[in-house]
Design an enzyme around this catalytic site. Structure first.
Site, PDB file in Angstrom:
ATOM      1  N   ALA A 179       1.308  -1.165  -0.093  1.00  0.00           N
ATOM      2  CA  ALA A 179       0.292   0.066   0.498  1.00  0.00           C
ATOM      3  C   ALA A 179       0.855   1.236  -0.033  1.00  0.00           C
ATOM      4  O   ALA A 179       2.021   1.431   0.343  1.00  0.00           O
ATOM      5  CB  ALA A 179      -1.329   0.272   0.887  1.00  0.00           C
ATOM      6  N   GLY A 181      -0.231   1.684  -3.339  1.00  0.00           N
ATOM      7  CA  GLY A 181      -0.232   0.915  -4.062  1.00  0.00           C
ATOM      8  C   GLY A 181       0.290   1.345  -6.174  1.00  0.00           C
ATOM      9  O   GLY A 181       0.174   0.625  -7.129  1.00  0.00           O
ATOM     10  N   CYS A 304      12.258   5.683   1.203  1.00  0.00           N
ATOM     11  CA  CYS A 304      11.937   7.320   0.386  1.00  0.00           C
ATOM     12  C   CYS A 304      12.784   7.615   1.027  1.00  0.00           C
ATOM     13  O   CYS A 304      12.143   8.662   1.600  1.00  0.00           O
ATOM     14  CB  CYS A 304      11.112   7.616  -0.397  1.00  0.00           C
ATOM     15  SG  CYS A 304       9.664   6.991   0.628  1.00  0.00           S
TER      16      CYS A 304
END
Length: 377
Positions: A179, A181, A304
């Site tokens: 998720a 997604g 990230c």
């Protein structure tokens, strides 16, 4: 006048920025002021084309706006080099940074050589971006005649881990932390997954994943995806040695979000313990991903974040644990060709010891995105 009895509340964005100033200035040195400025500015997006909708006219419209598909541009560049090299060795073997050279000296037996440039990237994924320095925004996407949206807006750098996974026809693929997604959708755009398991521990985030699959995929494709909400750390016990390819895109400090959004911020005082435990969680998830892979299968680990504690250190520790506790040999795959292929779109950190790191830059404000590829022997 009455004195305030509590210290003023420092917003989590300020705490995050202070933390990054302390740590990333040591890691990135004179690159940090530029990266910092980019993190605080508006993020740049790419438009991931939805191959399941009627996209031909959409691609033409995006090209008329001045956007180009960064994936096919990189592949064309690789083919030109291949031709120039007379079909011989087409790879640029630039070694960058003393850190990387020292690392390669130590782990010379562990790094697998890159494949030829154009063989190592799926060409079915198409993502349009505006050129460096162009801050044009994409319009919100519209549904086609079947009700499917024609493109998905995302940080274009988040496609690099999916491209690095290089899914082959009929591969069994696991997206361990799927998720909301975007990467799951990109994996399906390859059109070759034999089976895709998309898992996320958060039930509310899994609902968002379902929404995306519903908005972008026809029913017959959706039915090939198995969506689950297990704790990914246990996946190796649930389905060990099953998958050809595993994507482990772990929860992290989400550096860009942390310096710009107070809402749901990992630097909030009440989430201090959770933040401190992130590298342990990341290591457990990566180990589960390695254990879920068949011998000969591949894992891509991604975050990230710019933090080496969440990036290289997690990978190094996982390699050690796989060897010592599970007697599994894991090889590090060389992804330096990604820098060569996509340097026109992204700003890469040349001194990343293991894997690749996209740095936010004012002219190419994607990332941060760290990704590293491992092969289970």
């Amino acid at each position: 006048p009455r004195q305030a009895t509590t210290a003023p509340r420092i917003p989590p964005t300020r705490l995050a920025l202070h933390h990054f100033d302390t740590n990333y200035s040591l890691q990135l040195r004179d690159l940090w002021p530029c990266v910092r400025a980019a993190l605080l500015c508006e993020q740049k997006y790419g438009a991931l084309l939805n191959n399941f909708s009627s996209v031909d006219h959409v691609a033409r419209e995006l090209e008329l706006l001045g956007a180009t598909d960064f994936v096919s541009e990189g592949l064309r560049k690789a083919q030109r080099w291949g031709a120039a090299a007379g079909g011989g060795e087409s790879r640029s073997q630039e070694v960058s940074g003393e850190g990387r050279m020292a690392m390669e000296a130590e782990t010379v037996t562990q790094v697998e050589p890159s494949p030829p440039l154009d063989a190592s990237v799926s060409s079915n994924i198409k993502c349009y971006t505006f050129p460096k320095g162009d801050i044009t925004r994409f319009h919100p996407t519209r549904p086609d005649i079947l009700g499917l949206f024609s493109y998905y807006l995302l940080d274009a750098a988040s496609l690099l881990p999916v491209l690095a996974l290089n899914v082959q026809p009929d591969d069994f693929v696991l997206d361990l932390c799927a998720a909301p997604g975007g990467k799951t959708l990109a994996l399906l755009q390859t059109g070759v997954c034999g089976h895709l398991a998309a898992n996320d521990v958060s039930i509310s985030r899994t609902k968002r994943l379902y929404q995306i699959l519903h908005s972008y995929l026809p029913k017959e494709i959706r039915e090939t995806v198995r969506v689950t909400s297990y704790d990914g750390r246990n996946w190796g016990e649930l389905e060990g040695g099953t998958f050809h390819k595993v994507l482990v895109d772990v929860p992290c400090t989400t550096d860009r979000h942390s310096v710009t959004e107070d809402d749901n911020n990992i630097f909030h005082k009440r989430r201090t313990k959770e933040r401190q435990m992130l590298p342990m969680l990341q290591l457990q998830l990566l180990m589960a991903g390695i254990l879920a892979t068949k011998p000969g299968g591949e894992v891509v680990y991604s975050t990230c974040s710019l933090s080496p504690l969440q990036n290289e250190y997690v990978v190094e520790r996982a390699l050690e644990i796989a060897e010592t506790q599970f007697h599994i040999s894991v090889h590090l795959e060389d992804l330096s060709h990604f820098r060569t292929l996509f340097q026109d779109t992204f700003s890469f950190f040349s001194e990343c010891r293991l894997g690749e790191l996209v740095l936010p830059h004012l002219t190419a404000n994607f990332g941060p995105m760290y990704f590293c590829k491992l092969r289970r022997m």
